[in-house]
Design a protein around this motif. Sequence first.
Motif, PDB file in Angstrom:
ATOM      1  N   ILE A  44       0.837  -1.205   0.000  1.00  0.00           N
ATOM      2  CA  ILE A  44       0.000   0.000   0.000  1.00  0.00           C
ATOM      3  C   ILE A  44       0.871   1.255   0.000  1.00  0.00           C
ATOM      4  O   ILE A  44       0.586   2.227  -0.715  1.00  0.00           O
ATOM      5  N   LEU A  45       1.952   1.221   0.812  1.00  0.00           N
ATOM      6  CA  LEU A  45       2.844   2.377   0.876  1.00  0.00           C
ATOM      7  C   LEU A  45       3.460   2.664  -0.491  1.00  0.00           C
ATOM      8  O   LEU A  45       3.472   3.813  -0.953  1.00  0.00           O
ATOM      9  N   THR A  46       3.937   1.633  -1.168  1.00  0.00           N
ATOM     10  CA  THR A  46       4.551   1.819  -2.482  1.00  0.00           C
ATOM     11  C   THR A  46       3.542   2.336  -3.499  1.00  0.00           C
ATOM     12  O   THR A  46       3.872   3.134  -4.381  1.00  0.00           O
ATOM     13  N   SER A  47       2.287   1.901  -3.367  1.00  0.00           N
ATOM     14  CA  SER A  47       1.262   2.296  -4.336  1.00  0.00           C
ATOM     15  C   SER A  47       0.901   3.773  -4.246  1.00  0.00           C
ATOM     16  O   SER A  47       0.329   4.314  -5.203  1.00  0.00           O
ATOM     17  N   VAL A  48       1.191   4.420  -3.131  1.00  0.00           N
ATOM     18  CA  VAL A  48       0.852   5.848  -2.992  1.00  0.00           C
ATOM     19  C   VAL A  48       2.077   6.741  -3.143  1.00  0.00           C
ATOM     20  O   VAL A  48       2.017   7.945  -2.888  1.00  0.00           O
ATOM     21  N   LYS A  49       3.195   6.160  -3.554  1.00  0.00           N
ATOM     22  CA  LYS A  49       4.392   6.961  -3.843  1.00  0.00           C
ATOM     23  C   LYS A  49       4.418   7.294  -5.335  1.00  0.00           C
ATOM     24  O   LYS A  49       4.051   6.452  -6.167  1.00  0.00           O
ATOM     25  N   SER A  50       4.857   8.478  -5.651  1.00  0.00           N
ATOM     26  CA  SER A  50       4.985   8.847  -7.064  1.00  0.00           C
ATOM     27  C   SER A  50       6.162   8.097  -7.678  1.00  0.00           C
ATOM     28  O   SER A  50       7.070   7.642  -6.969  1.00  0.00           O
ATOM     29  N   TYR A  51       6.111   7.983  -8.988  1.00  0.00           N
ATOM     30  CA  TYR A  51       7.170   7.256  -9.690  1.00  0.00           C
ATOM     31  C   TYR A  51       8.533   7.908  -9.441  1.00  0.00           C
ATOM     32  O   TYR A  51       9.529   7.226  -9.181  1.00  0.00           O
ATOM     33  N   GLY A  52       8.563   9.241  -9.482  1.00  0.00           N
ATOM     34  CA  GLY A  52       9.821   9.950  -9.266  1.00  0.00           C
ATOM     35  C   GLY A  52      10.328   9.787  -7.852  1.00  0.00           C
ATOM     36  O   GLY A  52      11.519   9.567  -7.619  1.00  0.00           O
ATOM     37  N   ALA A  53       9.422   9.903  -6.861  1.00  0.00           N
ATOM     38  CA  ALA A  53       9.830   9.769  -5.463  1.00  0.00           C
ATOM     39  C   ALA A  53      10.334   8.360  -5.175  1.00  0.00           C
ATOM     40  O   ALA A  53      11.312   8.175  -4.449  1.00  0.00           O
ATOM     41  N   TYR A  54       9.703   7.365  -5.764  1.00  0.00           N
ATOM     42  CA  TYR A  54      10.124   5.980  -5.524  1.00  0.00           C
ATOM     43  C   TYR A  54      11.531   5.737  -6.089  1.00  0.00           C
ATOM     44  O   TYR A  54      12.375   5.115  -5.436  1.00  0.00           O
ATOM     45  N   ASN A  55      11.786   6.215  -7.303  1.00  0.00           N
ATOM     46  CA  ASN A  55      13.097   6.006  -7.919  1.00  0.00           C
ATOM     47  C   ASN A  55      14.174   6.851  -7.271  1.00  0.00           C
ATOM     48  O   ASN A  55      15.375   6.524  -7.383  1.00  0.00           O
ATOM     49  N   ALA A  56      13.780   7.946  -6.600  1.00  0.00           N
ATOM     50  CA  ALA A  56      14.768   8.814  -5.955  1.00  0.00           C
ATOM     51  C   ALA A  56      15.233   8.267  -4.611  1.00  0.00           C
ATOM     52  O   ALA A  56      16.199   8.773  -4.037  1.00  0.00           O
ATOM     53  N   GLU A  57      14.577   7.247  -4.105  1.00  0.00           N
ATOM     54  CA  GLU A  57      14.934   6.677  -2.807  1.00  0.00           C
ATOM     55  C   GLU A  57      16.131   5.744  -2.949  1.00  0.00           C
ATOM     56  O   GLU A  57      16.031   4.686  -3.554  1.00  0.00           O
ATOM     57  N   HIS A  58      17.260   6.155  -2.378  1.00  0.00           N
ATOM     58  CA  HIS A  58      18.424   5.277  -2.366  1.00  0.00           C
ATOM     59  C   HIS A  58      18.271   4.224  -1.263  1.00  0.00           C
ATOM     60  O   HIS A  58      18.718   3.092  -1.400  1.00  0.00           O
ATOM     61  N   PRO A  60      15.139   2.554   1.008  1.00  0.00           N
ATOM     62  CA  PRO A  60      13.667   2.493   1.075  1.00  0.00           C
ATOM     63  C   PRO A  60      13.124   3.218   2.303  1.00  0.00           C
ATOM     64  O   PRO A  60      13.605   3.027   3.428  1.00  0.00           O
ATOM     65  N   ALA A  61      12.139   4.090   2.089  1.00  0.00           N
ATOM     66  CA  ALA A  61      11.508   4.833   3.183  1.00  0.00           C
ATOM     67  C   ALA A  61      10.263   4.084   3.644  1.00  0.00           C
ATOM     68  O   ALA A  61       9.495   3.568   2.838  1.00  0.00           O
ATOM     69  N   PHE A  62      10.064   4.046   4.965  1.00  0.00           N
ATOM     70  CA  PHE A  62       8.956   3.296   5.541  1.00  0.00           C
ATOM     71  C   PHE A  62       7.694   4.144   5.683  1.00  0.00           C
ATOM     72  O   PHE A  62       6.713   3.696   6.266  1.00  0.00           O
ATOM     73  N   PHE A  63       7.729   5.372   5.162  1.00  0.00           N
ATOM     74  CA  PHE A  63       6.548   6.233   5.141  1.00  0.00           C
ATOM     75  C   PHE A  63       6.759   7.292   4.077  1.00  0.00           C
ATOM     76  O   PHE A  63       7.869   7.467   3.555  1.00  0.00           O
ATOM     77  N   THR A  64       5.688   7.972   3.726  1.00  0.00           N
ATOM     78  CA  THR A  64       5.785   9.058   2.750  1.00  0.00           C
ATOM     79  C   THR A  64       4.968  10.243   3.222  1.00  0.00           C
ATOM     80  O   THR A  64       3.876  10.074   3.791  1.00  0.00           O
ATOM     81  N   LEU A  65       5.501  11.431   3.002  1.00  0.00           N
ATOM     82  CA  LEU A  65       4.813  12.656   3.407  1.00  0.00           C
ATOM     83  C   LEU A  65       3.998  13.250   2.262  1.00  0.00           C
ATOM     84  O   LEU A  65       3.254  14.212   2.474  1.00  0.00           O
ATOM     85  N   SER A  66       4.129  12.669   1.073  1.00  0.00           N
ATOM     86  CA  SER A  66       3.391  13.201  -0.081  1.00  0.00           C
ATOM     87  C   SER A  66       2.729  12.063  -0.862  1.00  0.00           C
ATOM     88  O   SER A  66       3.160  11.729  -1.971  1.00  0.00           O
ATOM     89  N   PRO A  67       1.710  11.439  -0.259  1.00  0.00           N
ATOM     90  CA  PRO A  67       1.030  10.337  -0.963  1.00  0.00           C
ATOM     91  C   PRO A  67       0.272  10.848  -2.182  1.00  0.00           C
ATOM     92  O   PRO A  67      -0.156  11.995  -2.239  1.00  0.00           O
ATOM     93  N   THR A  68       0.086   9.980  -3.162  1.00  0.00           N
ATOM     94  CA  THR A  68      -0.631  10.334  -4.385  1.00  0.00           C
ATOM     95  C   THR A  68      -1.533   9.180  -4.810  1.00  0.00           C
ATOM     96  O   THR A  68      -1.247   8.016  -4.522  1.00  0.00           O
ATOM     97  N   ILE A  69      -2.625   9.519  -5.469  1.00  0.00           N
ATOM     98  CA  ILE A  69      -3.530   8.484  -5.989  1.00  0.00           C
ATOM     99  C   ILE A  69      -3.376   8.340  -7.496  1.00  0.00           C
ATOM    100  O   ILE A  69      -4.154   7.633  -8.138  1.00  0.00           O
ATOM    101  N   GLN A  70      -2.345   9.005  -8.055  1.00  0.00           N
ATOM    102  CA  GLN A  70      -2.151   8.955  -9.501  1.00  0.00           C
ATOM    103  C   GLN A  70      -1.908   7.524  -9.992  1.00  0.00           C
ATOM    104  O   GLN A  70      -2.335   7.145 -11.083  1.00  0.00           O
ATOM    105  N   ASN A  71      -1.229   6.721  -9.166  1.00  0.00           N
ATOM    106  CA  ASN A  71      -0.973   5.336  -9.560  1.00  0.00           C
ATOM    107  C   ASN A  71      -2.272   4.551  -9.722  1.00  0.00           C
ATOM    108  O   ASN A  71      -2.391   3.697 -10.609  1.00  0.00           O
ATOM    109  N   TYR A  72      -3.249   4.819  -8.875  1.00  0.00           N
ATOM    110  CA  TYR A  72      -4.540   4.143  -8.977  1.00  0.00           C
ATOM    111  C   TYR A  72      -5.301   4.615 -10.221  1.00  0.00           C
ATOM    112  O   TYR A  72      -5.986   3.819 -10.871  1.00  0.00           O
TER     113      TYR A  72
END
Length: 291
Positions: A44-58, A60-72
Motif C-alpha cells: 500500500i505504501l509503495t502504491s501511494v508513492k509517485s514514480y519519481g519519489a520511488y526512484n529517488a529513494e536510495h 527504502p523509506a517506511f513512510f511518505t509525506l506526499s502520498p498520491t492516488i495517480q498510480n490508482y
Amino acid sequence: MEEHEVYEKIQHKTNHRNKIQKAVTYIFLTLWALIVLFPFYWMILTSVKSYGAYNAEHTPAFFTLSPTIQNYIDAFTTVPLVGYLLNTVIFAVATTVIMVIVSTLAAYAFARLNFRGKNLVFTLFLSLMMIPSELVVITNFVTVTNLDLRNTFVGLVLPSVTSVFYIYLLKENFEQVPDELYRAAKVDGTSDLKYLWKVMIPICRPTIITITILKIIECWNSYVWPRLITDDPAYYLVSNGIQEIRENGFGRENIPAMMAAVVVISVPLIVLFLIFRKKIMAGVSQGGTKG
C-alpha cells in the motif's frame, strides 16, 4: 502458617505466572502479526508513492509525506483492469456455483444413498487427492483444445467444476445428521432431492458457505490454468493480467503503478475474508468433527 494463607500464596504465584504467560503470548502474536502484515503495508505504501519519489529513494523509506492516488488512476486508465476484474468475477462465480452443486450432490450420494461399489468408488475418489493437479494440466489442455474451447469461459471453468476435497468435507458433514431424520422423511414420502434441499443443506449451511468462499478465493488466485488456456487479452483474469500489465502496461520499472493494481486486485479477497472469517472457521470445524 494457616491453610488459607498457603492457598492465597499459591493462588498469587499461579496468577503471576498466568499473567507472564499471557504477556509473552501477546508479545509473540503482536510480533508475528507485524511480520505477516508488513508486506501488505509495504504494498500500500509503495502504491501511494509517485514514480519519481520511488526512484529517488536510495534507501527504502517506511513512510511518505506526499502520498498520491495517480498510480490508482493509471491502473484503471492505462490498462483494462476493470475488464480483468469482470472476467475474474464471471469465472469465479460460474465455477463456484457449478462446483457447489456438483459437490453437494456427490457428497449426498456418498453419505446417504446405498448403491453397489459405493465404498470402492469413494476410495478411488480419495486416491485422486494424492495426484498433484499439475500432472493433469497437460491432459486438460489437450482435451479443451480438441473441443475448441480455448479463449472461452467454458474452457476456463470446465476443469474446476468439481473438487474431491470439498466432496469429502461435505460428506463428513452430511454424515453427522442423524439417520432418524432421513428415515422419517422417507416414511413421509419425501424424495431425496427434497430432503437434501429442506433438511441437509440448512443444517450444513456453515460448511457449504465455507467451501463457497474458499473456492472463490481459489478461483481469484488461479494462475497456471488461465495463463495456459487463454492468449486473448479479452479473457485474461487478474492473476495473468498482472503479467500483461507488467509487460505491456506500465512497464517493468513503474513499480508504484504495479503495486496500485495489485492493491485493487487484492482488496476484494481481503474484504471477503474479513466479512466471512468466522463462518469459514465454523464451517471447517463443523466439517471436521465427527459425532
